[in-house]
Design a protein around this motif. Structure first.
Motif, short mmCIF file in Angstrom:
data_model
loop_
_atom_site.label_atom_id
_atom_site.label_comp_id
_atom_site.label_asym_id
_atom_site.label_seq_id
_atom_site.Cartn_x
_atom_site.Cartn_y
_atom_site.Cartn_z
N ASN A 75 4.69 12.22 -6.49
CA ASN A 75 5.91 12.95 -6.90
C ASN A 75 7.00 12.00 -7.38
O ASN A 75 8.07 12.44 -7.80
CB ASN A 75 6.44 13.82 -5.75
N LYS A 76 6.72 10.70 -7.36
CA LYS A 76 7.75 9.72 -7.74
C LYS A 76 7.81 9.54 -9.27
O LYS A 76 6.95 10.05 -9.99
CB LYS A 76 7.44 8.38 -7.07
N GLN A 77 8.80 8.76 -9.72
CA GLN A 77 8.99 8.54 -11.17
C GLN A 77 7.71 7.97 -11.78
O GLN A 77 7.32 8.37 -12.87
CB GLN A 77 10.16 7.57 -11.40
N GLN A 100 17.28 -2.21 1.33
CA GLN A 100 17.54 -1.06 0.47
C GLN A 100 16.27 -0.23 0.30
O GLN A 100 15.27 -0.72 -0.21
CB GLN A 100 18.08 -1.52 -0.89
N ASP A 101 16.34 1.02 0.74
CA ASP A 101 15.23 1.96 0.56
C ASP A 101 15.45 2.67 -0.77
O ASP A 101 16.13 3.70 -0.85
CB ASP A 101 15.19 2.94 1.73
N SER A 102 14.86 2.07 -1.82
CA SER A 102 14.99 2.63 -3.17
C SER A 102 13.72 3.38 -3.55
O SER A 102 13.39 3.49 -4.74
CB SER A 102 15.26 1.50 -4.18
N CYS A 103 13.00 3.87 -2.54
CA CYS A 103 11.71 4.52 -2.78
C CYS A 103 11.81 5.66 -3.79
O CYS A 103 10.84 5.97 -4.47
CB CYS A 103 11.13 5.03 -1.46
N GLU A 104 12.98 6.29 -3.86
CA GLU A 104 13.13 7.45 -4.75
C GLU A 104 13.90 7.08 -6.02
O GLU A 104 14.25 7.97 -6.78
CB GLU A 104 13.89 8.57 -4.01
N ALA A 105 14.16 5.78 -6.23
CA ALA A 105 15.20 5.45 -7.22
C ALA A 105 14.79 4.43 -8.27
O ALA A 105 15.63 3.71 -8.80
CB ALA A 105 16.45 4.98 -6.49
N PHE A 162 10.33 0.24 -3.37
CA PHE A 162 10.08 1.36 -4.28
C PHE A 162 8.74 1.98 -3.89
O PHE A 162 7.87 1.28 -3.36
CB PHE A 162 10.05 0.87 -5.73
N ALA A 163 8.57 3.28 -4.18
CA ALA A 163 7.33 3.96 -3.75
C ALA A 163 6.70 4.73 -4.91
O ALA A 163 7.39 5.18 -5.82
CB ALA A 163 7.65 4.91 -2.60
N PHE A 164 5.38 4.87 -4.81
CA PHE A 164 4.62 5.41 -5.95
C PHE A 164 3.71 6.59 -5.58
O PHE A 164 2.65 6.77 -6.18
CB PHE A 164 3.78 4.28 -6.58
N SER A 211 0.80 -1.23 0.00
CA SER A 211 0.00 0.00 0.00
C SER A 211 0.84 1.27 0.00
O SER A 211 0.32 2.35 -0.30
CB SER A 211 -0.93 0.00 1.22
N SER A 212 2.11 1.19 0.35
CA SER A 212 2.99 2.37 0.33
C SER A 212 4.43 1.91 0.45
O SER A 212 4.70 0.75 0.81
CB SER A 212 2.67 3.30 1.51
N GLY A 213 5.34 2.84 0.19
CA GLY A 213 6.75 2.53 0.39
C GLY A 213 7.03 2.25 1.86
O GLY A 213 7.79 1.33 2.20
N THR A 214 6.41 3.01 2.74
CA THR A 214 6.61 2.81 4.18
C THR A 214 6.18 1.40 4.59
O THR A 214 6.86 0.73 5.37
CB THR A 214 5.79 3.85 4.97
N ALA A 215 5.03 0.95 4.06
CA ALA A 215 4.55 -0.39 4.37
C ALA A 215 5.56 -1.44 3.91
O ALA A 215 5.86 -2.40 4.64
CB ALA A 215 3.19 -0.63 3.70
C1 LIG Z 1 13.49 7.69 0.84
C2 LIG Z 1 12.05 7.38 1.08
N1 LIG Z 1 11.73 6.33 1.85
C3 LIG Z 1 10.45 5.99 2.08
C4 LIG Z 1 9.39 6.71 1.55
C5 LIG Z 1 8.00 6.31 1.91
O1 LIG Z 1 7.18 6.05 0.83
P1 LIG Z 1 5.59 6.25 0.98
O2 LIG Z 1 5.32 7.72 1.02
O3 LIG Z 1 5.05 5.58 -0.24
O4 LIG Z 1 5.18 5.56 2.22
C6 LIG Z 1 9.67 7.80 0.74
C7 LIG Z 1 8.57 8.57 0.16
O5 LIG Z 1 8.56 9.74 0.00
C8 LIG Z 1 11.02 8.16 0.51
O6 LIG Z 1 11.33 9.23 -0.23
#
Ligand SMILES: Cc1ncc(COP(=O)(O)O)c(C=O)c1O
Length: 372
Positions: free
Chosen positions: A185-187, A156-161, A180-182, A58-62
């Protein structure tokens, strides 16, 4: 009559009729959750980054939280991460009782400095969460080697990459599990959403169970084999994601163009430090365009000017250890990570999104030059 200036937003999604079509294809039959569109999104994503398995969440954080669960992070375990990141890079293990240990960053790449990570390892260290900040790959091999040497989990937190490359191969393909995160503002965006890539079938099955309330592979709807979460993505968002992935290469190329234009427009302005360039090992996927100004006072002067001109901006990124809840809970204060704190005090995100036009970028450059 005074002419109205057109605002330049900080960011924005890049969508077209294809996403509408794919979303309608999900809405009509009405299978809105736990449907086949999610599997298709995962398969397409895994293929794009070169990972054997991908689990949508559901999110990058999840996704980061689930990898912390998978790594077995328990109360009192220390986890080393970057202070120069989004709060979720540290929150993800604090949820499990992990204790944040911030290692300082490299002043050029703004990513974790491997020497600082090595120095931060103690007998209580359990894991490293490495971030690819602003789409620039972290020092993957040196950091992995530190993790292997000390028997640590590596996340690896590739949420921005999404789309960034390390040693010629996309992040996600190298072995460590990555997230990865969506967010828009992401790619690529699904509104909200995230994806975890893994090279372990066992971990992939665990992630699918954890995101779905701990349900087992073969059990029924009301059988829960472990403590799980509702971190599911839904089929509507998965459809959006499929449409976005179909044009990922085009999106990345357009973002490269926008970044290149900024390089040309801003390169000659005194007092503006541009994002670090790619090299043989690192190829950035452009997420935001963050410049370094001489000091905080200059940054505030530029911001005042941007406000008057209707130009979007943000003070990316504050150091995580100096956030109010971090200071309160762990007693962190200024001086812990001097490089990160210095960068935090004078970094500024300029408007940046897929398809941002030259004319708008020229206005940003003019405003920046005028303020300086
Ligand atoms: C480096 C990084 N980690 C984690 C997150 C979390 O992603 P999300 O907002 O989808 O939970 C982000 C999102 O902005 C991020 O930039």
């Amino acid at each position: 009559m005074k002419q109205q200036v057109r605002p330049v937003p900080l960011s924005g999604p890049y969508l077209d009729a294809r996403e509408e079509e794919l979303v309608v294809d999900v809405l009509r039959p009405g299978r809105l959750s736990l449907g086949p569109t999610i599997d298709r999104f995962e398969e397409a994503f895994a293929e794009q980054v070169g990972a054997p398995y991908a689990a949508a969440v559901s999110s990058g954080t999840a996704g980061l939280h689930l990898l912390c669960v998978s790594a077995g992070i328990a109360p009192g375990d220390e986890v080393i991460t970057s202070p120069y990141s989004f709060a979720a890079s540290a929150n993800c293990f604090i949820y499990e009782g992990g204790v944040p240990v911030f290692a300082d960053i490299d002043a050029r790449t703004l990513n974790l400095d491997p020497a600082a990570v090595e120095a931060a390892v103690t007998p209580r260290t359990k894991a490293i969460v490495a971030v690819d900040i602003y789409g620039y790959p972290c020092e993957l091999d040196p950091l992995r080697a530190i993790a292997a040497k000390h028997g640590l989990a590596f996340i690896q937190d590739s949420c921005e990459a999404l789309g960034a490359e390390y040693n010629g191969a996309r992040l996600g393909s190298h072995g460590p599990s990555a997230v990865f995160a969506f967010y828009p503002n992401k790619q690529i965006t699904t509104g909200e959403g995230g994806m975890v890539t893994t090279h372990s079938e066992e971990e992939w099955r665990l992630l699918r169970s954890l995101r779905n309330q701990g349900r087992g592979d073969s059990g029924g709807w009301l059988e829960h084999v472990r403590l799980g979460f509702n971190y599911r993505i839904d089929d509507v968002r998965a459809a959006l994601g499929i449409g976005q992935l179909e044009k990922l290469d085009h999106i990345l190329a357009l973002r490269d163009e926008v970044a290149k234009r900024y390089g040309e427009l801003l390169g000659a302005i005194d007092g503006v430090e541009l994002p670090c360039a790619d090299d043989a090992e690192h190829r950035r996927s452009w997420f935001v365009y963050v410049v370094l100004l001489p000091d905080n006072a200059t940054r505030e002067r530029v911001i005042a000017h941007f406000e008057r001109e209707g130009i979007g901006y943000n003070r990316y990124l504050p150091s995580i250890h100096l956030q109010p809840y971090m200071r309160e809970r762990y007693g962190f204060a200024e001086g812990l990570c001097p490089v990160s704190e210095d960068v935090s005090s004078r970094s500024l995100a300029l408007p940046f999104f897929t398809g941002l036009e030259r004319e708008a970028q020229e206005r940003v450059a003019e405003a920046l030059a005028a303020a300086l």
